[in-house]
Enzyme design. Sequence first.
Site, PDB file in Angstrom:
ATOM      1  N   GLU A   1       0.837  -1.206   0.000  1.00 53.98           N
ATOM      2  CA  GLU A   1       0.000   0.000   0.000  1.00 53.98           C
ATOM      3  C   GLU A   1       0.870   1.253   0.000  1.00 53.98           C
ATOM      4  O   GLU A   1       1.868   1.318   0.736  1.00 53.98           O
ATOM      5  CB  GLU A   1      -0.880  -0.040   1.255  1.00 53.98           C
ATOM      6  CG  GLU A   1      -2.252   0.522   1.049  1.00 53.98           C
ATOM      7  CD  GLU A   1      -3.120  -0.333   0.125  1.00 53.98           C
ATOM      8  OE1 GLU A   1      -3.152  -0.047  -1.093  1.00 53.98           O
ATOM      9  OE2 GLU A   1      -3.769  -1.266   0.619  1.00 53.98           O
TER      10      GLU A   1
ATOM     11  N   LEU B   1     -12.174   0.153  -2.599  1.00 59.87           N
ATOM     12  CA  LEU B   1     -12.243  -0.964  -3.550  1.00 59.87           C
ATOM     13  C   LEU B   1     -12.124  -0.461  -4.983  1.00 59.87           C
ATOM     14  O   LEU B   1     -12.393  -1.184  -5.930  1.00 59.87           O
ATOM     15  CB  LEU B   1     -13.553  -1.740  -3.366  1.00 59.87           C
ATOM     16  CG  LEU B   1     -13.628  -2.539  -2.077  1.00 59.87           C
ATOM     17  CD1 LEU B   1     -15.048  -3.012  -1.804  1.00 59.87           C
ATOM     18  CD2 LEU B   1     -12.684  -3.741  -2.148  1.00 59.87           C
ATOM     19  N   SER B   2     -11.753   0.802  -5.092  1.00 52.92           N
ATOM     20  CA  SER B   2     -11.445   1.389  -6.380  1.00 52.92           C
ATOM     21  C   SER B   2     -12.606   1.439  -7.359  1.00 52.92           C
ATOM     22  O   SER B   2     -12.494   1.041  -8.516  1.00 52.92           O
ATOM     23  CB  SER B   2     -10.265   0.662  -7.012  1.00 52.92           C
ATOM     24  OG  SER B   2      -9.722   1.519  -7.941  1.00 52.92           O
ATOM     25  N   SER B   3     -13.704   1.986  -6.863  1.00 52.11           N
ATOM     26  CA  SER B   3     -14.817   2.257  -7.761  1.00 52.11           C
ATOM     27  C   SER B   3     -14.382   3.251  -8.841  1.00 52.11           C
ATOM     28  O   SER B   3     -14.859   3.201  -9.977  1.00 52.11           O
ATOM     29  CB  SER B   3     -15.985   2.834  -6.970  1.00 52.11           C
ATOM     30  OG  SER B   3     -15.544   3.920  -6.173  1.00 52.11           O
ATOM     31  N   SER B   4     -13.439   4.138  -8.516  1.00 49.73           N
ATOM     32  CA  SER B   4     -13.024   5.150  -9.499  1.00 49.73           C
ATOM     33  C   SER B   4     -12.339   4.510 -10.697  1.00 49.73           C
ATOM     34  O   SER B   4     -12.644   4.842 -11.841  1.00 49.73           O
ATOM     35  CB  SER B   4     -12.052   6.169  -8.921  1.00 49.73           C
ATOM     36  OG  SER B   4     -12.148   6.288  -7.571  1.00 49.73           O
TER      37      SER B   4
ATOM     38  N   GLU C   1      -7.750  10.598 -13.540  1.00 49.26           N
ATOM     39  CA  GLU C   1      -7.829  10.870 -12.106  1.00 49.26           C
ATOM     40  C   GLU C   1      -6.917  12.018 -11.688  1.00 49.26           C
ATOM     41  O   GLU C   1      -7.290  12.868 -10.894  1.00 49.26           O
ATOM     42  CB  GLU C   1      -7.461   9.600 -11.342  1.00 49.26           C
ATOM     43  CG  GLU C   1      -8.579   9.271 -10.408  1.00 49.26           C
ATOM     44  CD  GLU C   1      -8.502   7.884  -9.879  1.00 49.26           C
ATOM     45  OE1 GLU C   1      -8.038   7.730  -8.756  1.00 49.26           O
ATOM     46  OE2 GLU C   1      -8.925   6.951 -10.586  1.00 49.26           O
TER      47      GLU C   1
ATOM     48  N   ASP D   1      -4.642   0.834  -9.176  1.00 52.80           N
ATOM     49  CA  ASP D   1      -6.041   0.460  -9.386  1.00 52.80           C
ATOM     50  C   ASP D   1      -6.316   0.139 -10.850  1.00 52.80           C
ATOM     51  O   ASP D   1      -7.034  -0.808 -11.177  1.00 52.80           O
ATOM     52  CB  ASP D   1      -6.955   1.593  -8.911  1.00 52.80           C
ATOM     53  CG  ASP D   1      -6.596   2.057  -7.508  1.00 52.80           C
ATOM     54  OD1 ASP D   1      -5.985   1.260  -6.775  1.00 52.80           O
ATOM     55  OD2 ASP D   1      -6.914   3.207  -7.168  1.00 52.80           O
TER      56      ASP D   1
ATOM     57  N   TYR E   1      -4.230  12.060   1.051  1.00 58.50           N
ATOM     58  CA  TYR E   1      -3.506  11.250   0.066  1.00 58.50           C
ATOM     59  C   TYR E   1      -2.464  12.077  -0.702  1.00 58.50           C
ATOM     60  O   TYR E   1      -1.300  11.685  -0.805  1.00 58.50           O
ATOM     61  CB  TYR E   1      -4.514  10.622  -0.906  1.00 58.50           C
ATOM     62  CG  TYR E   1      -3.889   9.691  -1.910  1.00 58.50           C
ATOM     63  CD1 TYR E   1      -3.808   8.328  -1.683  1.00 58.50           C
ATOM     64  CD2 TYR E   1      -3.342  10.185  -3.088  1.00 58.50           C
ATOM     65  CE1 TYR E   1      -3.220   7.478  -2.588  1.00 58.50           C
ATOM     66  CE2 TYR E   1      -2.745   9.343  -4.008  1.00 58.50           C
ATOM     67  CZ  TYR E   1      -2.691   7.990  -3.757  1.00 58.50           C
ATOM     68  OH  TYR E   1      -2.093   7.152  -4.658  1.00 58.50           O
TER      69      TYR E   1
HETATM   70  C1  GLA Z   1      -5.380   4.497  -3.859  1.00 57.24           C
HETATM   71  C2  GLA Z   1      -4.720   4.960  -5.153  1.00 57.24           C
HETATM   72  C3  GLA Z   1      -3.637   3.984  -5.590  1.00 57.24           C
HETATM   73  C4  GLA Z   1      -2.692   3.633  -4.454  1.00 57.24           C
HETATM   74  C5  GLA Z   1      -3.462   3.309  -3.184  1.00 57.24           C
HETATM   75  C6  GLA Z   1      -2.549   3.153  -1.988  1.00 57.24           C
HETATM   76  O1  GLA Z   1      -6.115   3.332  -4.069  1.00 57.24           O
HETATM   77  O2  GLA Z   1      -5.673   5.101  -6.156  1.00 57.24           O
HETATM   78  O3  GLA Z   1      -2.951   4.503  -6.703  1.00 57.24           O
HETATM   79  O4  GLA Z   1      -1.765   4.656  -4.250  1.00 57.24           O
HETATM   80  O5  GLA Z   1      -4.412   4.302  -2.871  1.00 57.24           O
HETATM   81  O6  GLA Z   1      -1.798   2.000  -2.123  1.00 57.24           O
END
Ligand code: GLA
Length: 344
Positions: free
Chosen positions: A18, A107-110, A143, A155, A205
């Site tokens: 991460e 969970l990366s909906s984006s 993004e 993601d 972030y």
């Molecule tokens: C988000 C970002 C990724 C990554 C994670 C952390 O999901 O979209 O690119 O940096 O955080 O691991």
Amino acid sequence: MSSYAVAFAPGRANLIGEHTDYNQGLALPFAIGEGVTVRATALGDGRIETLAVDVGERDSFEVDDPERAEGWRAFVRGAAGELLDAGVELRGAELEITGTVPRGAGLSSSAALEVAVVLALLAVSDAPTPDRIELAKLCSRIENDWVGAQTGLLDQISSLYGERDRALRIDFRSLEVRPVALELGEFRLVTVDSGEKHTHAGSGYNERRAECARACSELGVDSLRDVTLAAADELPAPLSKRARHVITENERVDAAVAALGRADMAELGRLLDASHASLRDCYDVSTRAVEEAVHRCKLAGALGARIMGGGFGGHVIALLPPDAGQLEGALEVRPGDGARVTER
Ligand code: GLA
């Protein structure tokens, strides 16, 4: 000519690794079954008309001139804008978006949204599909430049490269993606919602990313990939802690690949716990709600549990043994296939 196309792109879970992607490090994510579906029908009038079914909202813009917008619209307009910049001749289209990934939950909906919109627009425009790394980079520019989140490629690569029963060991320096068998037998990976929503653009972030860049410039290196712990410890606070997390997290990714190879679930759990401790104490991305979610997982007997994704809320991922106790709200995540055009 295709006048109709349907594209699906999955969200992702990240087993371990991460905040390493934008540091040219290592990660071990996998695509999940949940994702975003975009149905595209060609329109003759040079506009993109979108219906986001789940939120009951619409958007409309000229295909040749996608102006800036906020929220989910930024992703759709950004997809059109980046495809135009890449030289794709886009056709007008009607898009209908539906999704099954919880939003703002790590969970990366984006990425699922970006990738599905891009694949649907390419298909309905009869344009050739670039290779997956190029597509991942294009989607991440959406993004970075349209949504304002300085996220890395984790993601997008996960969504595009997903494989059933496989995690993906991604090396963000070489951009090599290596599938790693993720067969857990009676064990399960689950995610648990901390109940706290996050947005990357608005959370800490971007600040973490800037701190890593500062650490690099203090050390005179391009990335934290080859920095030693001894060198990291010389940095001023909090940069020393940030670098320490990244360096040790990269090591944990390869340790997790090795543990999976030996089917050593106890070790995998230990690595998840160590990752969480580092994200909490060195990277400072945990919150009280996340700590409570991790605690609930451990009470249910999880071998390991950690905050997943960008942090500052979102989901926790936990490894449960066959005899785990009841864990309310746990959603099992299994590695599934990557993004694809399903109909045209
Ligand atoms: C988000 C970002 C990724 C990554 C994670 C952390 O999901 O979209 O690119 O940096 O955080 O691991």
